[in-house]
Design a protein around this motif. Structure first.
Motif, PDB file in Angstrom:
ATOM      1  N   GLN B 131       0.851  -1.198   0.000  1.00 33.15           N
ATOM      2  CA  GLN B 131       0.000   0.000   0.000  1.00 33.15           C
ATOM      3  C   GLN B 131       0.883   1.243   0.000  1.00 33.15           C
ATOM      4  OE1 GLN B 131      -2.186  -0.534   3.696  1.00 33.15           O
ATOM      5  NE2 GLN B 131      -4.050  -1.122   2.601  1.00 33.15           N
ATOM      6  N   LEU B 180      -3.511   2.126  -3.547  1.00 30.18           N
ATOM      7  CA  LEU B 180      -3.261   3.550  -3.276  1.00 30.18           C
ATOM      8  C   LEU B 180      -4.430   4.003  -2.406  1.00 30.18           C
ATOM      9  CD1 LEU B 180      -1.701   6.196  -3.778  1.00 30.18           C
ATOM     10  CD2 LEU B 180      -3.058   6.504  -5.848  1.00 30.18           C
ATOM     11  N   VAL B 197       3.971   7.140  -7.539  1.00 33.09           N
ATOM     12  CA  VAL B 197       3.533   5.745  -7.596  1.00 33.09           C
ATOM     13  C   VAL B 197       3.212   5.390  -9.047  1.00 33.09           C
ATOM     14  CG1 VAL B 197       1.897   4.053  -6.695  1.00 33.09           C
ATOM     15  CG2 VAL B 197       2.497   6.042  -5.314  1.00 33.09           C
ATOM     16  N   THR B 199       1.763   2.655 -11.552  1.00 35.26           N
ATOM     17  CA  THR B 199       0.914   1.469 -11.545  1.00 35.26           C
ATOM     18  C   THR B 199       0.466   1.136 -12.959  1.00 35.26           C
ATOM     19  OG1 THR B 199      -1.279   2.488 -11.413  1.00 35.26           O
ATOM     20  CG2 THR B 199      -0.022   2.344  -9.345  1.00 35.26           C
ATOM     21  N   VAL B 206       2.276  11.608  -4.988  1.00 36.53           N
ATOM     22  CA  VAL B 206       1.720  11.600  -3.635  1.00 36.53           C
ATOM     23  C   VAL B 206       2.594  12.463  -2.730  1.00 36.53           C
ATOM     24  CG1 VAL B 206       0.658   9.328  -3.883  1.00 36.53           C
ATOM     25  CG2 VAL B 206       3.012   9.505  -3.037  1.00 36.53           C
TER      26      VAL B 206
END
Lengths: 231, 236
Positions: B131, B180, B197, B199, B206
């Motif tokens: 996470q 996330l 991040v 993905t 962030v």
């Protein structure tokens, strides 16, 4: 002891390790693992040991064999769980071994501190995590740090590539890993090497661990163990 | 393939095109994602790639970029995975996989390896994650389940040590749960340490006032907001 002892066998090299000792064991996975010294320690019989090492054994050789023999009370390491760490996993899940997980860099630096005579140090790793619980913290220049204490060994068992007859050590590639910091952090440092060379034949500029840190050296047959290649 | 790279966002290639939605295709494969991340690694960086998916990034770094790979078991200048006769048990990466050395490689002990990390000398690391929170908190070391054996390795040292911490992960777990999140429910590895991040469904910044989405693949920003349950800002 001023002079490094050159010993004929691994059994002589590990003689006298007492029950209840804290033993620093070199290696990262299998690279740099002092297999012959660990096998000799199993034969020697010392038990109730605290082991400090990056991992908690692979397969059933080296550290895993020592664990399997039931000689280890506690393990301090950064990464016990691996694809082939089933010996440790079973002992841990059965409640038969204590585990203290230490972030890898703290493990190294805490041993470095022990060898360098540092009383404790403030480090930034693990701030705000569960591994910070119970540690003193302090804000320095606006950043939070945790107080970390040295990890000392009664003994260190490490592997190096070559020693000279005085006990100066050189290593090979990433098998160096914890060797130099463990050599300095233990009261008695025991080293297995692939060969002992004449004093004066190592380049002084290339010596990584000076003989002052080394107490006992034994030359062993080079062990050809298998490692998995890339998939 | 060029449309993969509308979101090139390295500091030396500032994006001026705003958020790009790639709706003419599905989500990225992990190999495509590795290629996207490789494009964002600044020239000449000292780079650490976490165990698992991030190691794929090395396959997409052109030699002329001059990126030098660090492996925390004590080496700079790590080369590709070793094969056949190249395999040397004394030369492995942090995942214990045999690797090779490149010209100009150097070896050092563990305390030095982590000192160069903690001391702010490492430019970038790319880690996997369970996470990541909107504020940049990272959870990637422990599921927190009672029967799980905790194993941290170098993750906590990397998380606070590298100058720029990037995450590579799938955006959703196998059960569809977003990874996330507003705040991590898994045990933390580091606080507020992640900057970006990457993905399969999108790239997110962030750690700021709001999560900024730079690009999406196979899903619109509006649909992402709904699935993630959080507002997303777009690039101006």
């Amino acid at each position: 002891m001023a002079r490094t002892q050159l010993l004929e066998t691994a059994d002589e090299a590990v003689a006298g390790i007492e029950d209840g000792s804290t033993v620093l064991v070199g290696g990262f996975g299998l690279a740099g693992m002092p297999f012959d010294l660990i096998d000799a320690l199993i034969r020697q019989g010392a038990t109730d040991l605290t082991i400090v090492s990056n991992n908690a054994g692979n397969g059933e050789v080296g550290l895993a064999a020592l664990l399997k023999a039931g000689r280890v009370r506690k393990v301090l390491c950064s990464f016990p769980r691996q694809s082939d760490s089933y010996v440790f996993d079973e002992l841990y899940l059965a409640g038969r071994i204590e585990l203290e997980v230490v972030p890898q860099g703290n493990l190294a630096e805490r041993m470095r501190a022990a060898g360098a005579g540092i009383g404790a140090f403030y480090g930034p790793t693990a701030v705000g995590t569960s591994l910070a619980e119970g540690k003193e913290s302090r804000v320095i220049d606006g950043r939070e740090y945790l107080l970390e204490y040295p990890i000392r060994g009664d003994y260190a068992l490490i592997s190096a590539h070559h020693a000279d007859r005085l006990g100066n050590l050189v290593y090979r590639k990433t098998a160096r890993n914890f060797g130099p910091v463990m050599a300095a952090a233990a009261s008695t440092t025991i080293v297995q090497v692939n060969g002992v060379v004449e004093t004066g034949s190592l380049d002084p500029e290339a010596v990584v661990t000076p003989s002052i840190y080394v107490d006992r050296v034994v030359a062993v047959e080079e062990r050809h163990y298998t490692v998995q290649g890339a998939r | 393939m060029t449309d993969l790279f509308h979101a090139g966002t390295a500091e030396d290639h500032p994006v001026e095109t705003g958020t790009v939605e790639h709706l003419d295709r599905g989500p990225l494969t992990m190999d495509e994602l590795a290629e996207v991340i490789a494009r964002d690694i600044p020239e000449g960086s000292f780079l650490n790639l976490g165990i698992g998916q991030p190691t794929k990034i090395a396959d997409h770094l052109p030699a002329e970029l001059g990126v030098i790979l660090h492996t925390e078991n004590g080496m700079l200048g790590m080369g590709p995975a070793a094969d056949g006769d190249q395999i040397d048990p004394d030369l492995t990466n942090a995942g214990k996989v045999p690797v090779t050395e490149l010209p100009g490689a150097s070896y050092f002990h563990h305390a030095d390896s982590f000192a160069m990390m903690r001391g702010g000398h490492l430019d970038v690391c790319v880690l996997g994650a369970y996470q990541v929170a909107a504020n940049g908190d990272l959870a990637n070391w422990h599921t927190g389940k009672p029967d799980a054996i905790p194993a941290v390795g170098g993750a906590m040292d990397l998380a606070i040590g590298a100058k720029d911490v990037l995450v590579m992960m799938t955006l959703f777990g196998k059960d569809g749960t977003p990874k996330l999140v507003r705040s991590c429910s898994y045990p933390l590895t580091g606080v507020g340490c992640v900057s970006r991040v990457y993905t399969d469904h999108g790239i997110f910044e962030v750690g700021g006032e709001s999560v900024v989405v730079r690009a999406t693949w196979g899903i619109s920003v509006a649909d992402l907001e709904e699935r993630l349950g959080m507002p997303l800002a777009t690039v101006a």
